[in-house]
Design a protein around this motif. Structure first.
Motif, short mmCIF file in Angstrom:
data_model
loop_
_atom_site.label_atom_id
_atom_site.label_comp_id
_atom_site.label_asym_id
_atom_site.label_seq_id
_atom_site.Cartn_x
_atom_site.Cartn_y
_atom_site.Cartn_z
N ASN A 144 -2.19 5.88 3.65
CA ASN A 144 -2.72 5.23 4.78
C ASN A 144 -3.34 5.77 5.61
O ASN A 144 -2.86 6.50 6.31
CB ASN A 144 -1.57 4.10 5.30
CG ASN A 144 -0.94 3.16 4.55
OD1 ASN A 144 -1.83 2.18 3.92
ND2 ASN A 144 0.27 2.97 4.75
N SER A 149 -0.22 2.31 10.68
CA SER A 149 0.62 1.98 9.57
C SER A 149 2.15 2.15 10.03
O SER A 149 2.36 2.99 10.79
CB SER A 149 0.46 2.50 8.28
OG SER A 149 -0.76 2.13 7.79
N PHE A 150 3.05 1.22 9.56
CA PHE A 150 4.35 1.09 10.15
C PHE A 150 5.16 2.21 9.76
O PHE A 150 6.04 2.92 10.41
CB PHE A 150 5.06 -0.20 9.82
CG PHE A 150 5.51 0.07 8.33
CD1 PHE A 150 4.81 -0.46 7.37
CD2 PHE A 150 7.09 0.33 8.06
CE1 PHE A 150 5.38 -0.32 5.99
CE2 PHE A 150 7.54 0.36 6.71
CZ PHE A 150 6.80 0.12 5.78
N SER A 183 -3.86 -1.51 8.55
CA SER A 183 -2.69 -1.76 8.43
C SER A 183 -2.41 -3.21 8.23
O SER A 183 -3.02 -4.16 9.11
CB SER A 183 -1.73 -1.28 9.67
OG SER A 183 -0.50 -1.87 9.81
N THR A 184 -1.38 -3.65 7.51
CA THR A 184 -1.28 -5.23 7.56
C THR A 184 0.36 -5.68 7.87
O THR A 184 1.03 -6.46 7.66
CB THR A 184 -1.38 -5.96 6.16
OG1 THR A 184 -0.83 -4.94 5.10
CG2 THR A 184 -2.95 -5.83 5.67
N ASP A 218 -6.60 -0.54 -1.27
CA ASP A 218 -5.62 -1.54 -0.67
C ASP A 218 -6.74 -2.48 0.23
O ASP A 218 -6.78 -2.03 1.56
CB ASP A 218 -4.56 -1.10 -0.18
CG ASP A 218 -3.60 -1.96 0.56
OD1 ASP A 218 -3.98 -3.04 0.41
OD2 ASP A 218 -2.50 -1.50 0.89
N ASN A 237 -6.01 -3.69 -4.88
CA ASN A 237 -4.65 -4.30 -4.61
C ASN A 237 -5.01 -5.24 -3.22
O ASN A 237 -5.38 -4.84 -2.01
CB ASN A 237 -4.12 -2.92 -4.12
CG ASN A 237 -2.66 -3.50 -3.44
OD1 ASN A 237 -2.24 -4.68 -4.00
ND2 ASN A 237 -1.89 -2.54 -2.73
N ASP A 307 2.79 -9.46 -7.66
CA ASP A 307 3.39 -8.98 -6.69
C ASP A 307 4.00 -9.94 -5.70
O ASP A 307 3.07 -10.65 -5.07
CB ASP A 307 2.62 -7.83 -5.91
CG ASP A 307 3.30 -7.12 -4.89
OD1 ASP A 307 4.36 -7.47 -4.52
OD2 ASP A 307 2.88 -5.94 -4.35
N LYS A 343 10.48 -0.55 4.16
CA LYS A 343 10.06 -1.90 4.99
C LYS A 343 11.61 -2.14 5.80
O LYS A 343 12.57 -1.85 5.74
CB LYS A 343 9.79 -2.90 3.94
CG LYS A 343 8.38 -2.67 3.32
CD LYS A 343 7.77 -3.75 2.79
CE LYS A 343 6.28 -3.77 2.64
NZ LYS A 343 5.71 -4.29 1.31
N ARG A 377 5.58 0.51 -5.62
CA ARG A 377 4.43 1.45 -4.48
C ARG A 377 5.53 2.00 -3.37
O ARG A 377 6.19 1.26 -2.96
CB ARG A 377 3.74 0.08 -3.85
CG ARG A 377 2.51 0.30 -2.92
CD ARG A 377 1.99 -0.78 -2.58
NE ARG A 377 1.05 -0.34 -1.44
CZ ARG A 377 0.97 -0.13 -0.27
NH1 ARG A 377 2.38 -0.44 0.24
NH2 ARG A 377 0.03 0.19 0.47
N HIS A 379 6.25 5.47 -0.62
CA HIS A 379 5.89 6.62 0.17
C HIS A 379 6.14 7.70 -0.18
O HIS A 379 5.61 8.69 -0.11
CB HIS A 379 6.07 6.30 1.63
CG HIS A 379 5.43 5.23 2.18
ND1 HIS A 379 6.22 3.81 2.32
CD2 HIS A 379 4.10 4.59 2.96
CE1 HIS A 379 5.45 2.78 2.92
NE2 HIS A 379 4.35 3.21 3.15
#
Ligand code: HH2
Length: 404
Positions: A144, A149-150, A183-184, A218, A237, A307, A343, A377, A379
């Motif tokens: 990212n 991003s979270f 970031s989403t 992405d 993506n 997905d 997440k 997917r 990290h």
């Protein structure tokens, strides 16, 4: 004592092995294997005439069908039907339904297709200039290039740091890389295409030159996807599931693999009381519709990946249900990608902050692999690659690479 024990039959191959071990003659094995594999297939919104015929035909075939009371007292025009039987029962059912009136033939074709899709275990994804065989669980490393991003926000905002991390993930065993600049995460605002490309351009340019693995972009913005593909990215993506017509045209034009993800609502508001009638069926319907629309729009079906979108408009229970029942998405006959990494649902179960979610993420990745996910997917590439290599070895995926 007869040493009775229940066999673990997760796949057709398990049953075939069990039959072979008893010493059945080669000619008898396929006949018997159709009798030992049980399947339950759900149909939704079936007209009462077709549902009545389906119930009769499935009973006649030796299986059964669960139907609601509304079918008997004529209070419902359409009902859901759960067909249950062995693969042999289904074979007979399909052949009988083909000669029945109304929509029965369409039901037969749909049931036949999902049963065959469900058994499919390996795929080949054709990236530009590189075909990747998916006979094990592939790892997609997340990069990212964002301040917010979270989990890795701000870490790779400088292009040189992002490129270094991309190279590191490839060395750690990532099969592909997913680079995003917006970031989403829940509550986030959209980014301008200009700013998105400003962040992506130097990183993508360096990565597509340096890396031997496919690089995915992405993004849900068609102009960003087109620029990235022009620069050498190999995949799109899209967290909005190719809902934008222009995005669909770009995927078709560049003839690249694309991830169709499900999201309820948009990032700004998606976590404000997400609701589904039935989470798996609802998302399956969405993904099926998007795959069909993309194919109509000119995309190559063999290049589409689905997905369920963990964390995108889902409660804790929705996320857990989706992972436990991930195998149901195999009915679509497309490779499944899933992104549980770090997440919130992992944080909720463990009561841990984002930096402390490695073990939970690995557990989720392993469960996804056991349900037939093709791509995870993540990290934490190094740790997940190791965990999935063991999971795949146990699951008898990719047996060719194991020591004798
Ligand atoms: N999750 C995120 C972003 N993109 N794409 C797919 N196909 N599936 C996912 O589950 C998925 C995704 C969110 O994770 P991350 O990129 O780490 O966070 P952020 O959106 O904050 O950048």
């Amino acid at each position: 004592m007869f040493n009775a024990h229940v066999l673990e039959i997760a796949r057709e191959a398990d049953l075939q092995e069990g039959i072979e071990r008893v010493g059945v003659h080669a000619r008898g094995r396929p006949i018997l294997s159709r009798k030992g594999l049980f399947r339950a297939v759900k149909l939704q919104d079936v007209g009462f005439r077709e549902a009545t015929i389906a119930k009769q035909e499935m009973l006649g075939a030796g299986g059964d069908a669960a139907t609601p009371k509304g079918l008997i007292d004529f209070s419902r025009k359409t009902v859901d039907v759960l067909l249950m039987g062995t693969t042999l029962h289904f074979k007979r059912f399909i052949s009988k339904m083909r000669s029945q009136p109304f929509q029965c033939e369409a039901i037969a074709s749909e049931v036949e297709a999902v049963l065959s899709n469900y058994e499919r275990r390996s795929f080949i994804i054709n990236f530009p200039g590189k075909a990747v065989e998916v006979d094990r669980t592939l790892v997609m490393g997340v990069l990212n290039v964002t301040p917010d991003s979270f989990s890795d926000g701000g870490q790779y905002l400088r292009p040189e740091d992002a490129v270094r991390r991309g190279e590191q993930m490839m060395q750690e065993g990532a099969d592909l890389l997913d680079v995003g600049a917006e970031s989403t995460k829940p509550g986030s605002d959209p980014l301008s295409p200009h700013e998105e490309w400003r962040r992506l351009e130097p990183v993508l340019k360096a990565l597509v030159d340096k890396l031997e693995i496919p690089v995915s972009v992405d993004t849900y913005k068609p102009e960003t996807a087109a620029k990235a593909l022009d620069m050498g990215a190999s995949m799109v993506n899209d967290v909005t599931g190719l809902r934008d017509e222009e995005m669909m045209r770009i995927v078709a034009k560049f003839d690249v693999p694309a991830v169709i993800m499900h999201m309820q609502g948009d990032p700004k508001t998606m976590q404000q009381s997400p609701q589904y009638e039935e989470v798996v069926a609802d998302i399956l319907r969405f993904l099926r519709g998007r795959v069909e629309a993309a194919v109509k729009g000119g995309a190559d079906e063999e290049k589409l990946i689905v997905d369920p979108g963990l964390g995108f408009g889902k409660t804790l229970k929705h996320n857990l249900d989706l992972l436990r029942r991930l195998g149901e998405f195999r009915s679509l006959g497309r490779p499944i990608l899933v992104g549980p990494s770090r997440k919130s649902f992992i944080g909720m179960v463990l009561d841990l902050e984002v930096e402390e979610r490695l073990e939970g993420s690995i557990a989720a990745a392993v469960v996804a692999a056991s349900r037939g996910a093709s791509i995870v997917r993540v990290h934490d590439v190094k740790e997940t690659v190791r965990a999935l290599r063991i999971a795949d070895a146990i699951l008898a995926r990719h047996e060719g690479t194991l020591p004798p």
